[in-house]
Design a protein around this motif. Structure first.
Motif, short mmCIF file in Angstrom:
data_model
loop_
_atom_site.label_atom_id
_atom_site.label_comp_id
_atom_site.label_asym_id
_atom_site.label_seq_id
_atom_site.Cartn_x
_atom_site.Cartn_y
_atom_site.Cartn_z
N GLU A 33 0.92 -1.07 0.19
CA GLU A 33 0.09 0.05 -0.16
C GLU A 33 0.97 1.39 -0.06
OE1 GLU A 33 -3.40 1.83 2.66
OE2 GLU A 33 -3.41 -0.43 2.52
N VAL A 34 0.89 1.94 -0.98
CA VAL A 34 1.79 3.07 -1.23
C VAL A 34 1.26 4.35 -1.44
CG1 VAL A 34 3.76 3.82 -2.65
CG2 VAL A 34 3.49 1.36 -2.34
N THR A 35 1.80 5.32 -0.80
CA THR A 35 1.09 6.62 -0.88
C THR A 35 2.38 7.60 -1.19
OG1 THR A 35 -0.37 6.43 1.14
CG2 THR A 35 0.11 8.55 0.50
N LEU A 36 1.88 8.37 -2.46
CA LEU A 36 2.87 9.59 -2.72
C LEU A 36 2.35 10.81 -2.18
CD1 LEU A 36 5.51 9.76 -4.42
CD2 LEU A 36 3.88 10.16 -6.27
N VAL A 37 3.22 11.36 -1.47
CA VAL A 37 2.95 12.78 -0.91
C VAL A 37 3.70 13.76 -1.47
CG1 VAL A 37 2.76 14.23 1.38
CG2 VAL A 37 2.58 11.64 1.41
N ASN A 38 2.73 14.64 -2.21
CA ASN A 38 3.41 15.78 -3.28
C ASN A 38 3.20 16.81 -2.67
OD1 ASN A 38 4.26 17.28 -5.52
ND2 ASN A 38 2.96 15.88 -6.73
N GLY A 84 6.62 24.01 5.81
CA GLY A 84 6.33 23.30 7.02
C GLY A 84 4.64 23.29 7.16
N PRO A 85 3.69 24.20 6.80
CA PRO A 85 2.28 23.76 7.01
C PRO A 85 1.91 22.75 5.90
CG PRO A 85 2.65 26.17 6.97
CD PRO A 85 3.99 25.83 6.68
N TRP A 86 2.43 22.80 4.77
CA TRP A 86 2.04 21.98 3.74
C TRP A 86 2.36 20.68 3.80
CZ3 TRP A 86 -1.61 23.35 0.67
CH2 TRP A 86 -1.60 24.61 0.32
N VAL A 87 3.74 20.48 4.68
CA VAL A 87 4.02 19.21 5.20
C VAL A 87 3.15 18.79 6.07
CG1 VAL A 87 5.97 18.00 6.55
CG2 VAL A 87 6.52 19.62 4.69
N SER A 88 2.99 19.48 7.23
CA SER A 88 1.83 19.01 8.22
C SER A 88 0.53 18.61 7.69
CB SER A 88 1.83 20.18 9.10
OG SER A 88 2.72 20.51 9.81
N SER A 89 -0.02 19.45 6.78
CA SER A 89 -1.40 19.13 6.12
C SER A 89 -1.35 17.84 5.27
CB SER A 89 -1.83 20.30 5.34
OG SER A 89 -1.07 20.43 4.14
N GLN A 90 -0.20 17.55 4.59
CA GLN A 90 -0.21 16.22 3.77
C GLN A 90 -0.02 15.05 4.73
OE1 GLN A 90 -1.84 18.17 1.50
NE2 GLN A 90 -0.99 16.53 0.11
N PHE A 91 0.57 15.34 5.82
CA PHE A 91 1.18 14.03 6.67
C PHE A 91 0.22 13.89 7.76
CE2 PHE A 91 5.18 14.00 4.47
CZ PHE A 91 5.19 12.25 4.31
N ASN A 102 12.44 12.38 0.82
CA ASN A 102 13.37 12.88 -0.11
C ASN A 102 14.05 14.32 0.40
OD1 ASN A 102 13.74 11.16 -2.60
ND2 ASN A 102 11.38 11.63 -2.50
N PRO A 103 15.07 14.83 -0.31
CA PRO A 103 15.61 16.15 0.36
C PRO A 103 15.13 17.10 0.75
CG PRO A 103 17.12 15.01 -1.34
CD PRO A 103 15.77 14.46 -1.26
N ASP A 104 14.07 17.60 0.03
CA ASP A 104 13.42 18.90 0.22
C ASP A 104 12.71 18.78 1.76
OD1 ASP A 104 14.16 20.28 -1.82
OD2 ASP A 104 12.27 19.89 -2.95
N PHE A 105 12.43 17.61 2.40
CA PHE A 105 11.75 17.21 3.50
C PHE A 105 12.65 16.96 4.53
CE2 PHE A 105 8.60 16.16 0.41
CZ PHE A 105 7.29 16.54 1.02
#
Length: 188
Positions: A33-38, A84-91, A102-105
């Motif tokens: 089960e794979v999720t791609l967080v973009n 930061g807010p986008w990372v929080s919202s997507q995760f 990946n590196p940007d994270f």
């Protein structure tokens, strides 16, 4: 089967994007089960065939980009509008056995770990050690070092970098990029 999330800043044309979609699609095809967080809502160059594909909505993403650009033009500072807010919202949701950043994270490792303390989190180094330390994270070396030390593991492409990363984290894996050409030279 494992539940795995891969995090990318966009799926525009590039090596990191190509390798990430190739591996994510391959694991999904094998039944994981794979999720791609973009983090981006830009046009995607590579096809995504994972079970889940998370990305911000077009309007909210572009409004954030406008505010970021205006802050830069008026103050020369975009610190109010970080990823930061986008990372929080997507995760903010989902349950993952493994999360591959990946590196940007890398600088948002702590946000992801707080949202998913039960997950094993790996940092995927797509370039050699010296490039990360001397160029990409030159001004944020303390954040990079802390993320590398706290990560459950590091994935890198070759042995030189593996030896260097082991000074900060003993769980280092060398995984070469997959071949994306058929035997006859056609792109897959």
């Amino acid at each position: 089967m494992a539940n795995v999330a891969f995090a990318v800043s966009s799926l525009s044309m590039g090596g990191i994007e190509r390798v990430t979609t190739t591996i994510a699609n391959g694991l999904a095809a094998q039944g994981h089960e794979v999720t791609l967080v973009n983090l981006s809502n830009r046009k995607e160059y590579f096809p995504v065939r994972t079970q889940y594909h998370l990305k911000p909505g077009w309007l909210s993403y572009n409004w954030w980009r406008v505010k970021r650009k205006l802050a830069y033009l008026s103050h020369g500072d975009t610190s109010m509008y970080t990823w930061g807010p986008w990372v929080s919202s997507q995760f903010n949701g989902g349950k993952y056995d493994f999360i591959i950043l990946n590196p940007d994270f890398f600088i948002y490792y702590d946000i992801v770990k707080k949202l998913h303390p039960e997950s094993k989190i790996y940092l995927w180094m797509h370039n050699n050690y010296d490039t990360y330390v001397s160029r990409y994270f030159k001004t944020k070396i303390d954040i990079l070092e802390e993320s590398v030390k706290q990560a459950d593991g590091i994935i890198c492409l070759e042995s030189y970098s593996a030896r260097r990363w082991r000074r900060w984290n003993t769980c280092v894996h060398v995984i070469h990029n997959p071949l994306t050409m058929d035997d006859d030279g056609a792109h897959s």
